[in-house]
Design an enzyme around this catalytic site. Structure first.
Site, PDB file in Angstrom:
ATOM      1  N   CYS A 272      -2.039  -7.308   2.118  1.00  0.00           N
ATOM      2  CA  CYS A 272      -2.247  -8.129   3.203  1.00  0.00           C
ATOM      3  C   CYS A 272      -3.911  -8.048   3.833  1.00  0.00           C
ATOM      4  O   CYS A 272      -4.546  -7.093   3.084  1.00  0.00           O
ATOM      5  CB  CYS A 272      -1.354  -8.159   4.627  1.00  0.00           C
TER       6      CYS A 272
ATOM      7  N   HIS B  27       0.260   3.097   4.152  1.00  0.00           N
ATOM      8  CA  HIS B  27       1.375   3.682   3.608  1.00  0.00           C
ATOM      9  C   HIS B  27       1.572   3.320   2.290  1.00  0.00           C
ATOM     10  O   HIS B  27       2.554   2.500   1.847  1.00  0.00           O
ATOM     11  CB  HIS B  27       2.747   3.335   4.593  1.00  0.00           C
TER      12      HIS B  27
ATOM     13  N   HIS C  75      -2.743   1.455  11.228  1.00  0.00           N
ATOM     14  CA  HIS C  75      -1.625   1.075  12.150  1.00  0.00           C
ATOM     15  C   HIS C  75      -2.067   1.211  13.554  1.00  0.00           C
ATOM     16  O   HIS C  75      -1.132   1.068  14.336  1.00  0.00           O
ATOM     17  CB  HIS C  75      -0.564   2.658  11.722  1.00  0.00           C
TER      18      HIS C  75
ATOM     19  N   HIS D 166       7.096   5.628  14.400  1.00  0.00           N
ATOM     20  CA  HIS D 166       6.246   4.996  13.467  1.00  0.00           C
ATOM     21  C   HIS D 166       4.856   5.007  13.861  1.00  0.00           C
ATOM     22  O   HIS D 166       4.647   4.858  15.255  1.00  0.00           O
ATOM     23  CB  HIS D 166       6.762   3.322  13.158  1.00  0.00           C
TER      24      HIS D 166
ATOM     25  N   GLU E 235       2.313   3.054  14.121  1.00  0.00           N
ATOM     26  CA  GLU E 235       1.973   1.802  14.703  1.00  0.00           C
ATOM     27  C   GLU E 235       2.627   1.972  16.100  1.00  0.00           C
ATOM     28  O   GLU E 235       2.020   1.326  17.286  1.00  0.00           O
ATOM     29  CB  GLU E 235       2.423   0.594  14.076  1.00  0.00           C
TER      30      GLU E 235
ATOM     31  N   THR F 107       4.304  -5.118  14.518  1.00  0.00           N
ATOM     32  CA  THR F 107       3.853  -6.243  13.843  1.00  0.00           C
ATOM     33  C   THR F 107       4.834  -6.169  12.369  1.00  0.00           C
ATOM     34  O   THR F 107       4.779  -7.216  11.693  1.00  0.00           O
ATOM     35  CB  THR F 107       2.327  -6.309  13.307  1.00  0.00           C
TER      36      THR F 107
ATOM     37  N   SER G  36       6.889   2.919   4.429  1.00  0.00           N
ATOM     38  CA  SER G  36       6.235   1.398   4.675  1.00  0.00           C
ATOM     39  C   SER G  36       7.193   0.761   5.562  1.00  0.00           C
ATOM     40  O   SER G  36       8.212   0.547   4.666  1.00  0.00           O
ATOM     41  CB  SER G  36       5.725   0.824   3.506  1.00  0.00           C
TER      42      SER G  36
ATOM     43  N   ASN H 240       6.929  -2.303   6.702  1.00  0.00           N
ATOM     44  CA  ASN H 240       7.445  -3.746   6.153  1.00  0.00           C
ATOM     45  C   ASN H 240       7.933  -3.964   4.734  1.00  0.00           C
ATOM     46  O   ASN H 240       8.590  -4.844   4.542  1.00  0.00           O
ATOM     47  CB  ASN H 240       5.981  -4.532   6.136  1.00  0.00           C
TER      48      ASN H 240
ATOM     49  N   SER I 218       1.339  -2.972   1.610  1.00  0.00           N
ATOM     50  CA  SER I 218       0.503  -1.750   1.366  1.00  0.00           C
ATOM     51  C   SER I 218       0.519  -1.524  -0.295  1.00  0.00           C
ATOM     52  O   SER I 218      -0.080  -0.431  -0.616  1.00  0.00           O
ATOM     53  CB  SER I 218       0.592  -0.591   2.278  1.00  0.00           C
TER      54      SER I 218
END
Length: 315
Positions: free
Chosen positions: A16, A45, A78, A128, A130, A169, A227, A229, A272
């Site tokens: 992304c 990650h 993050h 995490h 983030e 996110t 990761s 996501n 990632s």
């Protein structure tokens, strides 16, 4: 003769804009200041990406204490608690913040709500980076964490009339909607973001998986176990009707025995995971099957984020 196989390839998939920018920041810092450049936490990650940057002279550490005063340090995509840049500034360190702009947007939102006297609820995964970074924007106790719908029942706010929520996110869009509904049912006055905090890339990758999953006998998500996501993509695939959904870091991790007899496979990748690893997985299937590739495209992404000015200026 090789068995025929339809390979559904999700689009969008992989990198992304925030990940792209973070990697670029490390590469440009190495060009500008030479090696070593220190990076606090994995920049993104993905082991393959991190190892590639290590080879170029990046040194990955978990705390600022591990960094010398006289070398630049980069904060990962993050995001970090406010105390981290403050400590770096106190030591007169050169530091570059590679926090994804969409994560920074959540940080600003949390601060704005706090300035308006609201206590925050954060929907995210404990531990995490983030979540730690976002919760660390405000003083201890100002952000209450919920991970599940069940957690909502245990929230003890200072004042139920003065609450706002933000989210990590990289969550599952569907799971988050359920948690938000539970928060709104219990705290009708709770204030939410104008627009969903879950980023465009997370949403788009999940939508592509939902479109692809019903067509596939099995699905592989290329991504790292840490990761968020990427792991959500596996869950979304399984929920959307794909019986076998698995996370692999690269082609060597594919469990071929579990895939015996399949006629179709879906391939996607977390935000990632670099395209080179996705291609490696596709090539592994092409070596074993007579592959027909079908693209499942649900969105086109053209987002780009600028790197910080300090890297655009000459040394």
């Amino acid at each position: 003769m090789a068995q025929p196989l339809t390979l559904y390839l999700a689009a969008p998939r992989g990198f992304c804009a925030g990940v792209d920018r973070a990697i670029k920041i490390v590469e440009m810092a190495l060009e500008k200041w030479g090696a070593p450049v220190y990076v606090r936490h994995e920049i993104v990650h993905n082991k393959f990406v991190v190892d590639g940057l290590k080879d170029k002279g990046a040194v990955f550490v978990e705390t600022l204490d591990e960094c010398p005063d006289d070398r630049p340090v980069i904060f990962s995509a993050h995001g970090v608690p406010k105390a981290v840049p403050a400590a770096a500034a106190k030591r007169d360190m050169v530091f570059v913040d590679a926090t994804c702009p969409l994560v920074s947007k959540v940080h600003i939102e949390a601060q704005r709500h706090a300035d308006n006297g609201l206590q925050m609820v954060m929907i995210g995964h404990a531990g995490h980076p983030e979540t730690i970074g976002t919760m660390g924007q405000l003083p201890e106790g100002e952000v209450l964490l919920v991970e599940t719908v069940a957690d909502v029942a245990n929230v003890v706010p200072r004042d139920p009339q003065k609450l706002a929520f933000v989210t990590q996110t990289t969550l599952s869009v569907d799971d988050t909607i359920d948690i938000v509904k539970a928060l709104q049912a219990r705290f009708p006055a709770i204030v939410g973001p104008h627009k969903e905090d879950i980023c465009y890339a997370t949403t788009n990758r999940q939508e592509a998986v939902k479109a692809m999953a019903p067509k596939c006998d099995a699905m592989l998500v290329v991504g790292a176990p840490n990761s968020s996501n990427s792991r959500r993509l596996v869950e979304v695939g399984a929920k959307a009707g794909c019986k076998y959904a698995q996370l692999v870091q690269r082609a060597t991790e594919i469990d071929w025995r579990s895939l015996a007899g399949i006629k179709s496979i879906g391939i996607t990748a977390g935000a990632s995971a670099p395209e080179v690893l996705i291609n490696e997985v596709i090539d592994a299937f092409k070596a074993r099957y007579d592959v027909t590739v079908a693209l499942v495209e649900t969105a086109v992404e053209n987002v780009e984020f600028k790197v910080p000015r300090v890297l655009r200026e000459p040394a």
